[in-house]
Design an enzyme around this catalytic site. Structure first.
Site, PDB file in Angstrom:
ATOM      1  N   LYS A  24       0.833  -1.220   0.000  1.00  0.00           N
ATOM      2  CA  LYS A  24       0.000   0.000   0.000  1.00  0.00           C
ATOM      3  C   LYS A  24       0.861   1.261   0.000  1.00  0.00           C
ATOM      4  CE  LYS A  24      -2.954   0.704   3.531  1.00  0.00           C
ATOM      5  NZ  LYS A  24      -3.061   1.927   4.333  1.00  0.00           N
ATOM      6  N   SER A  25       1.898   1.277   0.835  1.00  0.00           N
ATOM      7  CA  SER A  25       2.757   2.473   0.898  1.00  0.00           C
ATOM      8  C   SER A  25       3.397   2.747  -0.455  1.00  0.00           C
ATOM      9  CB  SER A  25       3.875   2.270   1.929  1.00  0.00           C
ATOM     10  OG  SER A  25       3.335   2.191   3.214  1.00  0.00           O
ATOM     11  N   GLY A  97      -4.512   8.047   5.835  1.00  0.00           N
ATOM     12  CA  GLY A  97      -3.580   8.992   6.452  1.00  0.00           C
ATOM     13  C   GLY A  97      -2.399   9.259   5.539  1.00  0.00           C
ATOM     14  N   ASP A 322       2.504  -1.059  11.981  1.00  0.00           N
ATOM     15  CA  ASP A 322       1.161  -1.490  11.565  1.00  0.00           C
ATOM     16  C   ASP A 322       0.838  -2.920  12.004  1.00  0.00           C
ATOM     17  OD1 ASP A 322       0.643   0.954  10.459  1.00  0.00           O
ATOM     18  OD2 ASP A 322       1.233   0.385   8.438  1.00  0.00           O
ATOM     19  N   ARG A 353      -5.292   2.051  18.436  1.00  0.00           N
ATOM     20  CA  ARG A 353      -5.022   0.597  18.396  1.00  0.00           C
ATOM     21  C   ARG A 353      -4.451   0.027  19.685  1.00  0.00           C
ATOM     22  NH1 ARG A 353      -2.649   0.303  12.372  1.00  0.00           N
ATOM     23  NH2 ARG A 353      -4.635   0.568  11.287  1.00  0.00           N
TER      24      ARG A 353
HETATM   25  C1  S3P Z   1       2.762   4.823   6.296  1.00  0.00           C
HETATM   26  C2  S3P Z   1       3.357   5.201   7.460  1.00  0.00           C
HETATM   27  C3  S3P Z   1       2.898   4.781   8.792  1.00  0.00           C
HETATM   28  C4  S3P Z   1       1.944   3.601   8.702  1.00  0.00           C
HETATM   29  C5  S3P Z   1       0.927   3.767   7.613  1.00  0.00           C
HETATM   30  C6  S3P Z   1       1.602   3.912   6.273  1.00  0.00           C
HETATM   31  C7  S3P Z   1       3.310   5.307   5.007  1.00  0.00           C
HETATM   32  O1  S3P Z   1       2.237   5.856   9.415  1.00  0.00           O
HETATM   33  O2  S3P Z   1       1.293   3.409   9.938  1.00  0.00           O
HETATM   34  O3  S3P Z   1       0.058   2.656   7.575  1.00  0.00           O
HETATM   35  O4  S3P Z   1       2.985   4.742   3.948  1.00  0.00           O
HETATM   36  O5  S3P Z   1       4.081   6.269   5.052  1.00  0.00           O
HETATM   37  P1  S3P Z   1       3.045   6.984  10.255  1.00  0.00           P
HETATM   38  O6  S3P Z   1       3.931   7.671   9.333  1.00  0.00           O
HETATM   39  O7  S3P Z   1       1.997   7.897  10.807  1.00  0.00           O
HETATM   40  O8  S3P Z   1       3.751   6.211  11.329  1.00  0.00           O
END
Ligand code: S3P
Length: 439
Positions: A24-25, A97, A322, A353
């Site tokens: 996903k990232s 997010g 995660d 969480r």
């Molecule tokens: C992500 C960073 C993480 C992770 C999120 C995906 C990303 O969040 O929890 O699911 O793709 O950069 P944080 O940067 O808030 O830790």
């Protein structure tokens, strides 16, 4: 169709080879970078989930053409200055997010204000962590209650480079500032507590003017404005965070074995593997290879007779951020007391969480002691759940839902798990893979 899953039986032993969907990232980052490239970029195995579709919709709002089908996604980038900013634009990040935070860095040069909205869960998450550093570049923000969505960003064409210390271990904060740095004349310098580094690796792969000096706990990143991003194709590897559900299911099952193909095992993402190995789970990487700066491998897991408790080093937190709900399930079956600390960031996710981890374990009959940022889990190697457990009223959080499915299949009990639709954000075919393992 009902949005509840009812589970009443533990899973039987299995021996399978599976594929899980794209990371996903990386999928979201590929969409965003390719929206700034000159020409057509193509991705295979892009994760097709609500979060990634939200990213595609966002760049469409900014005037970028995208063609998406099951095999291929094509983004028709208009170049670094190719976003068509208009008056009264609204971007909807829905549940994501990553999208909501990263896109703000990219639109920081908009001549018109842009409104950013999200769903109920995202609207409860902190955006001040982004508006604070981006304001230093010269943008202005209006946020709901000074912290939340909806927000309005007032961009600027006269941005100043900044020095920024990212102390939370948040890749979203770091990446948003890297993107804003790419919009700014002069050198932006970031010191960042270690976190996933896909933005840096993609920037390097694209030969953008970025320098990264890796430290043990803190990285130093310098970023200048690129002249151009050349269009690029990407074959997205599978997501370790999605794989983690099956890794833990295998670890907690009897006489089972699983191979997951072609997973992104970037060092900044595999905290769960390190933690589970310390707890006695047998995991090996096979067929390791490098792909565009990322490390990719098949993962083999063998189920485990006895699990050791862990006093989890906080240095692993960001690389497993995660996966903690799942790690808590493993701790629930360990032979002793496990301790996880410095985890306040866990309550900043789609649901709080750490609170939900405690609730789920309590329902399962596991004793915990929690503070605002830590949890002590009193494991029980003979854990069997025999009661009715109803999981509902959490915010839209795919990982709460999927973790409860794994708990039900590992420990038994009579589970009613609400909000199945939450998996659409990250892992729409999760239950199909579960069914494959059940057969
Ligand atoms: C992500 C960073 C993480 C992770 C999120 C995906 C990303 O969040 O929890 O699911 O793709 O950069 P944080 O940067 O808030 O830790």
């Amino acid at each position: 169709m009902s949005n509840i899953i009812v589970l009443k039986k533990k899973i039987k032993k299995f021996k399978k080879i599976i594929n899980v969907p794209g990371d996903k990232s990386l999928s979201i980052r590929w969409v965003l970078f390719s929206s700034l490239a000159n020409g057509i970029s193509k991705a295979k195995n892009l994760l097709i989930s609500e979060d990634v579709i939200a990213a595609i919709k966002a760049i469409r709002v900014l005037g970028v053409k995208v063609i998406l089908n099951n095999e291929l996604c094509k983004v028709y980038g208009n170049g670094l200055n190719g976003y068509k900013y208009k008056k009264n634009l609204t971007i909807n990040a829905y549940n994501s997010g990553t999208l909501g935070r990263l896109i703000l860095g990219l639109v920081i040069n908009s001549p018109y204000p842009i409104k950013l909205v999200g769903d109920n869960s995202l609207s409860k998450r902190d955006f001040k962590r982004i508006s604070d550093p981006l304001s230093k570049f010269g943008a202005k923000f209006i946020l709901k209650k000074k912290k939340f969505l909806p927000l309005k960003i007032y961009g600027s064409s006269n941005l100043k480079p900044i020095k920024y210390f990212e102390k939370k271990g948040s890749a979203q904060c770091k990446s948003s500032v890297i993107f804003a740095g790419m919009r700014t004349n002069g050198k932006t310098i970031i010191k960042a507590k270690k976190s996933r580094n896909h933005t840096e690796l993609l920037s390097k792969h694209l030969k953008l003017p970025i320098k990264v000096k890796e430290g043990k706990t803190i990285d130093r990143i310098e970023i200048n404005k690129p002249k151009k991003i050349t269009n690029f194709n990407y074959n997205i590897p599978s997501d370790i965070s999605s794989s983690a559900f099956f890794i833990v299911l295998t670890a907690l099952s009897n006489n089972s074995e699983l191979i997951i193909k072609n997973v992104n095992v970037n060092k900044s993402r595999v905290g769960i593997i390190t933690i589970l190995k310390k707890m006695g789970v047998k995991i090996v990487f096979i067929n390791k290879k490098k792909y565009k700066g990322e490390l990719i491998s098949d993962i083999k897991v063998i189920s485990c007779e006895s699990l050791k408790p862990i006093n989890c080093p906080s240095i692993l937190n960001s690389s497993a951020i995660d996966e903690f709900l799942l790690i808590f399930l493993v701790a629930a079956k360990a032979n002793g007391i496990s301790i996880f600390k410095d985890l306040s960031e866990l309550n900043q996710k789609e649901s709080p969480r750490l609170e939900w981890g405690k609730k789920i374990l309590m329902e399962m009959g596991i004793k915990t002691v929690t503070t605002k940022n830590s949890i002590k889990i009193f494991g029980n190697p003979n854990l069997r759940v025999n009661k009715k457990i109803v999981i509902k009223k959490y915010l839209k959080d795919h990982r709460v839902f999927m973790t409860c499915i794994i708990a039900a299949l590992s420990f038994g009990g009579n589970w009613f798990i609400h909000d199945k639709d939450s998996i659409k954000t990250s892992f729409p075919n999760f239950l199909k893979i579960i069914n494959k393992l059940k057969k």
